[in-house]
Design a protein around this motif. Structure first.
Motif, PDB file in Angstrom:
ATOM      1  N   TRP A 150       0.832  -1.205   0.000  1.00 22.78           N
ATOM      2  CA  TRP A 150       0.000   0.000   0.000  1.00 22.78           C
ATOM      3  C   TRP A 150       0.868   1.258   0.000  1.00 22.78           C
ATOM      4  O   TRP A 150       0.515   2.249  -0.644  1.00 22.78           O
ATOM      5  CB  TRP A 150      -0.963  -0.001   1.182  1.00 22.78           C
ATOM      6  N   HIS A 151       1.996   1.238   0.702  1.00 21.41           N
ATOM      7  CA  HIS A 151       2.886   2.405   0.694  1.00 21.41           C
ATOM      8  C   HIS A 151       3.473   2.635  -0.692  1.00 21.41           C
ATOM      9  O   HIS A 151       3.638   3.776  -1.115  1.00 21.41           O
ATOM     10  CB  HIS A 151       4.014   2.241   1.720  1.00 21.41           C
ATOM     11  N   GLU A 152       3.779   1.555  -1.373  1.00 17.71           N
ATOM     12  CA  GLU A 152       4.331   1.655  -2.726  1.00 17.71           C
ATOM     13  C   GLU A 152       3.351   2.336  -3.675  1.00 17.71           C
ATOM     14  O   GLU A 152       3.737   3.072  -4.563  1.00 17.71           O
ATOM     15  CB  GLU A 152       4.680   0.246  -3.228  1.00 17.71           C
ATOM     16  N   TRP A 153       2.076   2.097  -3.462  1.00 16.85           N
ATOM     17  CA  TRP A 153       1.029   2.630  -4.343  1.00 16.85           C
ATOM     18  C   TRP A 153       0.428   3.930  -3.845  1.00 16.85           C
ATOM     19  O   TRP A 153      -0.408   4.550  -4.514  1.00 16.85           O
ATOM     20  CB  TRP A 153      -0.103   1.607  -4.477  1.00 16.85           C
ATOM     21  N   GLU A 199      12.692  -1.164   3.975  1.00 17.55           N
ATOM     22  CA  GLU A 199      13.604  -2.325   3.923  1.00 17.55           C
ATOM     23  C   GLU A 199      13.382  -3.126   2.645  1.00 17.55           C
ATOM     24  O   GLU A 199      14.340  -3.580   2.013  1.00 17.55           O
ATOM     25  CB  GLU A 199      13.383  -3.229   5.147  1.00 17.55           C
ATOM     26  N   LYS A 200      12.153  -3.289   2.266  1.00 21.13           N
ATOM     27  CA  LYS A 200      11.803  -4.025   1.038  1.00 21.13           C
ATOM     28  C   LYS A 200      12.360  -3.287  -0.186  1.00 21.13           C
ATOM     29  O   LYS A 200      12.908  -3.903  -1.100  1.00 21.13           O
ATOM     30  CB  LYS A 200      10.284  -4.162   0.951  1.00 21.13           C
ATOM     31  N   GLN A 201      12.229  -1.964  -0.193  1.00 21.69           N
ATOM     32  CA  GLN A 201      12.728  -1.165  -1.310  1.00 21.69           C
ATOM     33  C   GLN A 201      14.259  -1.206  -1.415  1.00 21.69           C
ATOM     34  O   GLN A 201      14.796  -1.107  -2.500  1.00 21.69           O
ATOM     35  CB  GLN A 201      12.254   0.291  -1.178  1.00 21.69           C
ATOM     36  N   GLU A 221       4.472   3.471  11.523  1.00 23.98           N
ATOM     37  CA  GLU A 221       5.931   3.484  11.652  1.00 23.98           C
ATOM     38  C   GLU A 221       6.509   2.125  11.256  1.00 23.98           C
ATOM     39  O   GLU A 221       7.474   2.044  10.498  1.00 23.98           O
ATOM     40  CB  GLU A 221       6.331   3.840  13.087  1.00 23.98           C
ATOM     41  N   TRP A 222       5.912   1.066  11.751  1.00 23.73           N
ATOM     42  CA  TRP A 222       6.378  -0.286  11.436  1.00 23.73           C
ATOM     43  C   TRP A 222       6.242  -0.572   9.939  1.00 23.73           C
ATOM     44  O   TRP A 222       7.174  -1.067   9.304  1.00 23.73           O
ATOM     45  CB  TRP A 222       5.581  -1.318  12.244  1.00 23.73           C
ATOM     46  N   SER A 223       5.082  -0.291   9.359  1.00 23.42           N
ATOM     47  CA  SER A 223       4.851  -0.634   7.954  1.00 23.42           C
ATOM     48  C   SER A 223       5.724   0.205   7.021  1.00 23.42           C
ATOM     49  O   SER A 223       6.225  -0.294   6.015  1.00 23.42           O
ATOM     50  CB  SER A 223       3.373  -0.522   7.580  1.00 23.42           C
ATOM     51  N   ARG A 224       5.944   1.474   7.366  1.00 22.20           N
ATOM     52  CA  ARG A 224       6.841   2.289   6.526  1.00 22.20           C
ATOM     53  C   ARG A 224       8.283   1.782   6.615  1.00 22.20           C
ATOM     54  O   ARG A 224       9.001   1.766   5.617  1.00 22.20           O
ATOM     55  CB  ARG A 224       6.745   3.757   6.913  1.00 22.20           C
ATOM     56  N   GLN A 225       8.697   1.369   7.807  1.00 24.08           N
ATOM     57  CA  GLN A 225      10.044   0.816   7.959  1.00 24.08           C
ATOM     58  C   GLN A 225      10.187  -0.468   7.140  1.00 24.08           C
ATOM     59  O   GLN A 225      11.186  -0.653   6.441  1.00 24.08           O
ATOM     60  CB  GLN A 225      10.344   0.536   9.431  1.00 24.08           C
TER      61      GLN A 225
END
Length: 175
Positions: A143-146, A171-173, A163-167
């Motif tokens: 969802w952050h990517e989109w 990391e994925k990016q 905070e967790w999901s953005r981190q």
């Protein structure tokens, strides 16, 4: 909390894993108990508040929930509570030949997880009908990517453990 939400399935799963009535081990992300409790607390507020659930009129979102949760799971009980109290808006969306929600080309190019397209299409239709369309999510970092493209199309996101999901997304990016 907003007036209406499409709730991503990962919210229901993580909240179920954290709920005191859960008697089985549930494979849910995140594994951190405190983060799961944040998600559960959000879902408790969603259930008890004057907040409406958004689903597609063909119930493909509901079917996804049912495929991921047992009947007695807390997340499923929240969904059933919204249905039984008429706190659900059923929105007509179009599906492609694969049964995925139809999006504009600009959004289709970005939303690569075809299973999430029905949620995006439902949020778009909610914006058209009610002036708002928000997707609540917990652990799915796509969802952050989109996010930027979704916002351009008036689809709001509510990352419950932001905070967790953005981190995790960062990391994925970086990989």
């Amino acid at each position: 909390m907003k007036d209406r939400y499409v709730v991503d399935t990962n919210v229901l799963i993580a909240a179920t894993a954290a709920h005191h009535t859960t008697m089985r081990v549930i494979d849910a992300t995140p594994v951190d108990v405190e983060l799961r409790n944040v998600i559960k607390d959000w879902l408790v507020e969603f259930e008890s508040g004057d907040v409406r659930m958004l689903v597609d009129s063909d119930l493909k979102i509901f079917d996804e929930y049912n495929g991921a949760l047992n009947h007695n799971d807390y997340g499923r009980q929240v969904v059933l509570s919204k249905f039984s109290t008429a706190a659900v808006d059923f929105l007509e969306i179009e599906y492609d030949e694969n049964g995925d929600g139809v999006l504009s080309q600009a959004l289709s190019d970005v939303v690569h997880d075809r299973a999430d397209r029905k949620m995006v299409a439902t949020a778009l239709e909610a914006h058209t009908q009610f002036g708002e369309g928000c997707i609540a999510f917990a652990s799915d970092t796509d969802w952050h990517e989109w996010e930027a493209k979704l916002l351009e199309h008036s689809v709001l996101l509510e990352p419950i453990i932001e905070e967790w999901s953005r981190q995790k997304h960062a990391e994925k990016q970086a990989r």
